[in-house]
Design an enzyme around this catalytic site. Structure first.
Site, PDB file in Angstrom:
ATOM      1  N   TYR A 137       3.312   7.301  -2.943  1.00  0.00           N
ATOM      2  CA  TYR A 137       1.875   7.021  -2.974  1.00  0.00           C
ATOM      3  C   TYR A 137       1.464   6.453  -1.623  1.00  0.00           C
ATOM      4  O   TYR A 137       1.748   5.303  -1.304  1.00  0.00           O
ATOM      5  CB  TYR A 137       1.580   6.035  -4.109  1.00  0.00           C
ATOM      6  N   LYS A 166       1.280  11.524  -3.270  1.00  0.00           N
ATOM      7  CA  LYS A 166      -0.147  11.338  -3.510  1.00  0.00           C
ATOM      8  C   LYS A 166      -0.735  10.873  -2.189  1.00  0.00           C
ATOM      9  O   LYS A 166      -0.541   9.731  -1.770  1.00  0.00           O
ATOM     10  CB  LYS A 166      -0.403  10.305  -4.604  1.00  0.00           C
TER      11      LYS A 166
END
EC number: 4.3.3.7
Length: 296
Positions: A137, A166
């Site tokens: 992330y 992400k």
């Protein structure tokens, strides 16, 4: 599960609370059913939108178990399980795996501002500690550090369970580098709802979405249309919901989206400090847009 399952429309799930600030398990179960019926591909509890910094490890494990049990195999369950201490991040990842998470979303180590080598070693230790796929992330606006494309691709090449990123930034040069250099098993997902259309047009694999909390079917349709090359339909959906996507970040996430879901009658508008309710002006703008879209 296969790494190839980390594609499509993923919801960054809110955590509903009762007035006494305990987990509202009934509302949580209803949210899971809502997403299963809407066709959401991946459900992600205990991330930023789930107010993970305010959850203790036992609460995180309980939430993951509830989501897993209620999803009943209809959606892939990936769980937020990251922090800035590598040792603690490893423990959270193990706990999430033990609780039934099929994948882990692990935020880049924030505040410490580590070097790229430090970031690499952080994720190396997590990858060696769990067997489930890991989603890196990268959210430099929150963490204070960027995980470079070079570091992400190095991790993806060295560890088969480093399965996706992400990418929650608008750095299209970095996004292009990731899409051009990734191994076959690796998915690249955006974390920005307003960028779904251009991101997918570049060859991205999907989104981890805040807006999917309130309009999951629309986000799913937008992603699927773009993935199928139906850009005219994708543009139509993007234009329809673009202002809503923007208003969901009119103040710090997840305050606006929890306000919106409370307006829709899906959760109580309760936050754990330091998160507080949005201003009356932000509430007014959200209400007007959601009314115009027929959501309330």
């Amino acid at each position: 599960m296969s790494n190839q399952d980390l594609k499509g429309s993923a919801v960054a799930l809110v955590t509903p609370f009762r007035e006494d600030f305990s987990i509202d398990t009934d509302a949580l179960k209803q949210l899971v059913h809502f997403h299963a019926e809407a066709g959401t591909d991946i459900i992600i509890p205990c991330g930023t939108t789930g107010e993970s910094p305010t959850l203790n490890p036992e609460e995180q494990a309980d939430i993951i178990r509830i989501v897993r049990d209620e999803a009943k195999g209809k959606m892939l369950v990936a769980a937020g399980a990251g922090t800035n201490s590598t040792r603690s991040a490893v423990t959270l990842a193990k706990n999430a795996e033990d609780a039934g998470a099929e994948a882990i979303l692990s935020v880049a180590p924030y505040y410490s501002k580590p070097s790229q080598e430090g970031i690499y070693q952080h994720y190396r230790h997590i990858a060696e500690a769990v067997s489930v796929p890991i989603i890196i992330y990268n959210v430099p606006g929150r963490t204070g550090c960027n995980v470079s494309a070079e570091t992400i691709l190095r991790l993806a090449g060295d560890f088969s369970n480093i399965a996706a990123v992400k990418e929650a930034s608008d750095n299209f040069t970095q996004i292009a580098d990731l899409l051009d250099g990734r191994p076959e098993h690796f998915s690249v997902l955006t974390g920005e709802d307003t960028l779904i259309l251009p991101f997918m047009a570049m060859g991205g694999d999907g989104v981890i979405s805040v807006a999917a909390n309130q309009v999951p079917a629309a986000v799913k349709q937008l992603v699927d249309s773009a993935a199928a090359g139906n850009l005219e339909e994708a543009r139509r959906i993007s234009r329809t919901y673009r202002n809503l996507f923007r208003l969901n970040f009119i103040e710090s996430n997840p305050a606006p989206i929890k306000c919106a879901l409370a307006m829709m009658g899906m959760i109580k508008e309760v936050y754990r400090l330091p998160m507080t309710p949005v201003s009356e002006e932000s509430r007014r703008q959200l209400s007007l847009e959601m009314s115009a879209l027929g959501l309330i």
